[in-house]
Design an enzyme around this catalytic site. Structure first.
Site, PDB file in Angstrom:
ATOM      1  N   THR A 236       0.826  -1.207   0.000  1.00  0.00           N
ATOM      2  CA  THR A 236       0.000   0.000   0.000  1.00  0.00           C
ATOM      3  C   THR A 236       0.862   1.259   0.000  1.00  0.00           C
ATOM      4  O   THR A 236       1.976   1.244   0.531  1.00  0.00           O
ATOM      5  CB  THR A 236      -0.902   0.009   1.262  1.00  0.00           C
ATOM      6  OG1 THR A 236      -1.494   1.293   1.408  1.00  0.00           O
ATOM      7  CG2 THR A 236      -0.125  -0.293   2.534  1.00  0.00           C
ATOM      8  N   ASP A 237       0.321   2.333  -0.540  1.00  0.00           N
ATOM      9  CA  ASP A 237       1.052   3.614  -0.504  1.00  0.00           C
ATOM     10  C   ASP A 237       1.186   4.145   0.922  1.00  0.00           C
ATOM     11  O   ASP A 237       2.000   5.031   1.190  1.00  0.00           O
ATOM     12  CB  ASP A 237       0.392   4.659  -1.416  1.00  0.00           C
ATOM     13  CG  ASP A 237      -1.018   5.060  -1.008  1.00  0.00           C
ATOM     14  OD1 ASP A 237      -1.579   4.462  -0.071  1.00  0.00           O
ATOM     15  OD2 ASP A 237      -1.580   5.980  -1.651  1.00  0.00           O
ATOM     16  N   GLU A 238       0.374   3.596   1.867  1.00  0.00           N
ATOM     17  CA  GLU A 238       0.433   4.101   3.245  1.00  0.00           C
ATOM     18  C   GLU A 238       1.777   3.828   3.899  1.00  0.00           C
ATOM     19  O   GLU A 238       2.107   4.464   4.903  1.00  0.00           O
ATOM     20  CB  GLU A 238      -0.704   3.507   4.090  1.00  0.00           C
ATOM     21  CG  GLU A 238      -2.055   3.945   3.599  1.00  0.00           C
ATOM     22  CD  GLU A 238      -3.168   3.847   4.632  1.00  0.00           C
ATOM     23  OE1 GLU A 238      -2.879   3.712   5.834  1.00  0.00           O
ATOM     24  OE2 GLU A 238      -4.330   3.925   4.227  1.00  0.00           O
TER      25      GLU A 238
ATOM     26  N   ASN B 277     -11.277  14.675   1.381  1.00  0.00           N
ATOM     27  CA  ASN B 277     -12.403  13.843   1.819  1.00  0.00           C
ATOM     28  C   ASN B 277     -13.737  14.589   1.750  1.00  0.00           C
ATOM     29  O   ASN B 277     -14.739  14.048   1.278  1.00  0.00           O
ATOM     30  CB  ASN B 277     -12.185  13.374   3.262  1.00  0.00           C
ATOM     31  CG  ASN B 277     -11.041  12.377   3.360  1.00  0.00           C
ATOM     32  OD1 ASN B 277     -10.667  11.752   2.367  1.00  0.00           O
ATOM     33  ND2 ASN B 277     -10.483  12.225   4.544  1.00  0.00           N
TER      34      ASN B 277
ATOM     35  N   LYS C  50       2.164  -3.278   7.408  1.00  0.00           N
ATOM     36  CA  LYS C  50       2.387  -3.496   5.963  1.00  0.00           C
ATOM     37  C   LYS C  50       3.854  -3.207   5.619  1.00  0.00           C
ATOM     38  O   LYS C  50       4.466  -3.924   4.824  1.00  0.00           O
ATOM     39  CB  LYS C  50       1.456  -2.617   5.120  1.00  0.00           C
ATOM     40  CG  LYS C  50      -0.014  -2.991   5.179  1.00  0.00           C
ATOM     41  CD  LYS C  50      -0.355  -4.371   4.612  1.00  0.00           C
ATOM     42  CE  LYS C  50      -0.226  -4.469   3.118  1.00  0.00           C
ATOM     43  NZ  LYS C  50      -0.747  -5.769   2.605  1.00  0.00           N
TER      44      LYS C  50
ATOM     45  N   TYR D 277      -1.560  -0.072  11.174  1.00  0.00           N
ATOM     46  CA  TYR D 277      -1.794  -0.789   9.900  1.00  0.00           C
ATOM     47  C   TYR D 277      -0.606  -0.620   8.966  1.00  0.00           C
ATOM     48  O   TYR D 277      -0.039  -1.598   8.465  1.00  0.00           O
ATOM     49  CB  TYR D 277      -3.082  -0.293   9.226  1.00  0.00           C
ATOM     50  CG  TYR D 277      -3.173  -0.657   7.751  1.00  0.00           C
ATOM     51  CD1 TYR D 277      -3.364  -1.980   7.353  1.00  0.00           C
ATOM     52  CD2 TYR D 277      -3.054   0.318   6.757  1.00  0.00           C
ATOM     53  CE1 TYR D 277      -3.421  -2.319   5.999  1.00  0.00           C
ATOM     54  CE2 TYR D 277      -3.113  -0.011   5.411  1.00  0.00           C
ATOM     55  CZ  TYR D 277      -3.293  -1.335   5.034  1.00  0.00           C
ATOM     56  OH  TYR D 277      -3.349  -1.670   3.695  1.00  0.00           O
TER      57      TYR D 277
ATOM     58  N   LEU E 105     -14.339   4.614   3.682  1.00  0.00           N
ATOM     59  CA  LEU E 105     -15.053   5.879   3.469  1.00  0.00           C
ATOM     60  C   LEU E 105     -16.196   5.795   2.437  1.00  0.00           C
ATOM     61  O   LEU E 105     -17.347   6.111   2.757  1.00  0.00           O
ATOM     62  CB  LEU E 105     -14.057   6.974   3.053  1.00  0.00           C
ATOM     63  CG  LEU E 105     -14.708   8.344   2.841  1.00  0.00           C
ATOM     64  CD1 LEU E 105     -15.137   8.971   4.162  1.00  0.00           C
ATOM     65  CD2 LEU E 105     -13.768   9.301   2.115  1.00  0.00           C
TER      66      LEU E 105
ATOM     67  N   PRO F  99     -20.032  10.404   9.001  1.00  0.00           N
ATOM     68  CA  PRO F  99     -18.957  10.906   9.855  1.00  0.00           C
ATOM     69  C   PRO F  99     -17.728  11.316   9.052  1.00  0.00           C
ATOM     70  O   PRO F  99     -17.093  10.490   8.403  1.00  0.00           O
ATOM     71  CB  PRO F  99     -18.631   9.697  10.754  1.00  0.00           C
ATOM     72  CG  PRO F  99     -19.066   8.509   9.965  1.00  0.00           C
ATOM     73  CD  PRO F  99     -20.152   8.937   9.033  1.00  0.00           C
TER      74      PRO F  99
END
Ligand code: NAD
Ligand code: DAU
Length: 348
Positions: free
Chosen positions: A129-131, A253, A158, A154, A194, A209
């Site tokens: 993941t790019d995270e 967002n 990863k 998380y 989301l 939310p």
């Protein structure tokens, strides 16, 4: 080719399984999935009876089971997607992420190492993941050379698994590939993330939310385009290399939630502004990464992949899918079908 796909009952995994089963009738595709809350065999109903597809329920954290499976099946390649995938859950229970994402990945690497006997033609492809790159300031892009700097439990798990995959290449010459993709969206996305959460809550007339001020930026890619990138990297990628995958499609967002509200109002035949009234600003996610943005030019120039859908097309298809599959949403939120499939596959 006999290919093991882990996590094939999940969101992205099910799209990868479908693509490969349909595109390569001569392959044998084995889907290994534990069927956690995020795994759902309903996602694969259209391919479950194809002769080149089979399913095994199992847990990548059980080393003995994984070793036996590799010894029995003689896989030519592995596409590893199984993971705990939700940042908010990792903040509540980081240990589960260490166990599945790191130990599970190392179990698979060890089994591949033992059974592949140094054969350079095999392929162990890890979906990351790019995270793992952390957050990036305005205007910057993550490249494959950006330092790993994970910020959530998380992404730390990863990043840990990425390092083990690279270490197995460096230390034992295991033929590995890694890709790091931006945020996916599309059909079969569990309604804790989301986009599907907002669609679900608009349908249920529940609050939407938005964390903090809604100013965090994500780069969105339609899930079938990710699956096509995975196909290209698995078949044409150079082992030992990392490939970034992204949609060049950055959204704040709050802007994305407003766009979704407007599409939902239009599709449900309601007055514009109806869904947006449900938007509720809530406490921010702790350590919330401000911005992700991917440079996928290496994948585009070396392997000829590019996204096939615009965001408007992808979002329209996604919303239409959820409106036509409200039962799917009921099933995954109630867990009823999961229990049914778990009982069906208790004996592996
Ligand atoms: P998901 O949560 O929808 O699916 C994960 C799947 O893994 C589920 O089917 C689950 O049952 C299975 N699984 C979990 N633990 C397991 C275990 N111990 N043994 C066997 N199976 C297990 O996740 P997703 O969003 O489809 O993500 C798939 C992969 O892609 C993950 O590795 C994730 O880190 C990565 N990724 C996701 C995104 C995204 O936007 N969703 C973006 C980039 C990378
Ligand atoms: O970038 C790739 C990653 O994208 C994947 O590795 C992860 O598996 C995947 O879950 C996703 O992580 P995010 O944390 O970016 O996705 P999520 O859908 O949880 O959140 C997207 C953004 O929306 C994020 O800035 C947090 C915010 N958000 C999320 C939820 C669930 C809200 O404002 N409200 C919400 O209710």
């Amino acid at each position: 080719m006999k290919i093991l796909i882990t996590g094939g009952a999940g969101f992205i995994g099910s799209h990868v399984v479908r693509l490969l089963v349909n595109k390569y009738p001569e392959y044998n595709i084995l889907n290994l999935d534990k069927l956690t809350y995020a795994g759902n065999l309903e996602n694969l109903r259209d391919v479950e009876n194809k002769p080149n597809y089979s399913f095994v329920r199992g847990d990548i954290t059980e080393a003995g089971f994984i070793n036996n499976l590799f010894a029995k099946e003689a896989f030519d390649g592995v596409i590893h997607l199984a993971a705990e995938s939700h940042v908010d859950r990792s903040l509540e229970n980081p240990n589960a992420f260490v166990v599945t994402n790191i130990i599970g990945t190392v179990n698979l690497l060890q089994a591949a190492l033992k059974t592949w006997n140094g054969n350079p033609a095999k392929r162990f492809y890890h979906i990351s993941t790019d995270e793992v790159y952390g957050s990036i300031e305005d205007g910057g892009l993550f490249t494959e050379h950006t330092s790993i700097d994970p910020q959530s439990p998380y992404s730390a798990s990863k990043a840990g698994s990425d390092h083990f995959v690279s270490a197995f290449h460096n230390s034992y010459k295991l033929p590995v590939l890694i890709s790091r993709c931006s945020n996916n969206y599309g059909p079969n996305h569990f309604p804790e993330k989301l986009i599907p959460l907002m669609i679900h809550n608009i349908l249920e007339n529940k609050p939407l939310p938005v964390y903090g001020k809604g100013e965090n930026v994500r780069d969105w890619l339609y899930v079938e385009d990710h699956a096509k990138a995975i196909d290209a990297i698995f078949h044409k990628g150079v082992t030992g290399e990392v490939y970034n995958i992204g949609g060049n499609n950055e959204w704040k967002n709050i802007d994305l939630v407003h766009l979704l509200c407007s599409i939902m109002d239009q599709k449900l035949g309601r007055d514009q502004g109806t869904a947006a009234k449900l938007i509720t600003y809530v406490k921010d996610r702790p350590g919330h990464d401000l911005r992700y943005a991917i440079d996928s030019s290496k994948l585009q120039s070396e392997l000829g992949w590019s996204p096939s859908l615009t965001f408007e097309e992808g979002l329209d298809k996604t919303v239409a899918w959820y409106l036509n599959n409200k039962e799917w949403l009921d099933h995954v939120t109630s867990g009823q079908y999961l229990e049914y499939y778990k009982q069906m596959y208790t004996n592996r």
